[in-house]
Design an enzyme around this catalytic site. Structure first.
Site, PDB file in Angstrom:
ATOM      1  N   CYS A   1      50.258  39.372  34.642  1.00 15.32           N
ATOM      2  CA  CYS A   1      49.390  39.216  35.816  1.00 15.32           C
ATOM      3  C   CYS A   1      50.168  38.878  37.088  1.00 15.32           C
ATOM      4  O   CYS A   1      50.042  39.551  38.116  1.00 15.32           O
ATOM      5  CB  CYS A   1      48.285  38.185  35.551  1.00 15.32           C
ATOM      6  SG  CYS A   1      48.850  36.485  35.319  1.00 15.32           S
TER       7      CYS A   1
ATOM      8  N   HIS B   1      45.976  32.563  35.599  1.00 16.57           N
ATOM      9  CA  HIS B   1      45.780  34.003  35.796  1.00 16.57           C
ATOM     10  C   HIS B   1      45.573  34.319  37.276  1.00 16.57           C
ATOM     11  O   HIS B   1      44.950  33.561  38.013  1.00 16.57           O
ATOM     12  CB  HIS B   1      44.566  34.487  34.990  1.00 16.57           C
ATOM     13  CG  HIS B   1      44.464  35.987  34.971  1.00 16.57           C
ATOM     14  ND1 HIS B   1      45.413  36.785  34.364  1.00 16.57           N
ATOM     15  CD2 HIS B   1      43.550  36.832  35.509  1.00 16.57           C
ATOM     16  CE1 HIS B   1      45.061  38.068  34.521  1.00 16.57           C
ATOM     17  NE2 HIS B   1      43.944  38.110  35.213  1.00 16.57           N
TER      18      HIS B   1
ATOM     19  N   HIS C   1      43.939  43.766  38.462  1.00 13.36           N
ATOM     20  CA  HIS C   1      44.836  42.830  37.769  1.00 13.36           C
ATOM     21  C   HIS C   1      45.371  43.423  36.475  1.00 13.36           C
ATOM     22  O   HIS C   1      44.932  44.476  36.014  1.00 13.36           O
ATOM     23  CB  HIS C   1      44.108  41.506  37.493  1.00 13.36           C
ATOM     24  CG  HIS C   1      43.005  41.592  36.475  1.00 13.36           C
ATOM     25  ND1 HIS C   1      42.670  40.551  35.635  1.00 13.36           N
ATOM     26  CD2 HIS C   1      42.149  42.607  36.138  1.00 13.36           C
ATOM     27  CE1 HIS C   1      41.657  40.908  34.848  1.00 13.36           C
ATOM     28  NE2 HIS C   1      41.330  42.136  35.133  1.00 13.36           N
TER      29      HIS C   1
END
Length: 202
Positions: free
Chosen positions: A117, A166, A178
């Site tokens: 990520c 994240h 993402h």
């Protein structure tokens, strides 16, 4: 007078020794706790790997096909609207990330063929000539925080989960671009699918 000074110094040293001993105990407890957590995570990873290994070739192929179908469907369905980017740099970073849709998630990867990520977000901003930190937790402090989703603009970083583990890029119209997790690819997803914490404008 000299004896009193020595006694005072002894008291100070005793106090410092006591504080140091207490800190050492805290550190030992923390080390033990981290060791236990590491074992727990390694156990879960090993279990996940065992499950993957137990799948037949046909089941693995079906799983891969399902993931690919979900990613294609998300790309086909997404309506990004016409939100303006937060800045020219943010727009350039977002365009760079868009060019990587479909690239596989690999933990620790920073491109150019696979990403995790924060690897995706740091790579995207690097293409726009902007250096940002490597991890999601550090990226959370890399710019101006935006706590209202309605104030987000395209290219803003979007931070998720209480421990800030994240991060993605805001894509407009309530969507995030993402790299989700192992077994998936870079794709669009609704911002509401994860616990939003705040945005960060670089």
């Amino acid at each position: 007078e000299a004896l009193k000074k020595i006694q005072d110094k002894q008291r100070e040293l005793t106090q410092e020794r006591s504080e140091a001993s207490s800190k050492l105990k805290d550190l030992a407890a923390t080390r033990t706790e981290l060791g236990n957590k590491k074992k727990e995570v390694q156990g879960k990873l090993a279990e996940a790997q065992r499950l993957l290994n137990s799948l037949t070739a046909a089941e693995k192929a079906a799983l891969d096909a399902e993931q690919a179908r979900a990613s294609r469907a998300s790309a086909d369905r997404v309506q990004l609207g016409n939100s303006a980017p937060a800045s020219g740099r943010a727009g350039a970073a977002f365009s760079a990330a868009q060019s990587k849709i479909g690239s596989p998630y690999v933990y620790g990867a920073t491109g150019p063929s696979s990403y995790d990520c924060s690897g995706l977000t740091s790579w995207a901003y690097a293409q726009a000539g902007v250096g940002i930190p490597r991890t999601s937790q550090a990226q959370a402090n890399a710019g101006t925080r935006i706590y209202s989703q309605s104030q987000l603009q395209v290219g803003d970083l979007v931070i998720f989960y209480g421990d800030l583990h994240h991060v993605g890029l805001y894509a407009g119209n309530g969507q995030v671009l993402h790299a989700p997790r192992t077994g998936t690819v870079v794709r669009y997803e609704s911002i509401n699918n994860m616990p939003f914490q705040f945005g960060v404008r670089i």
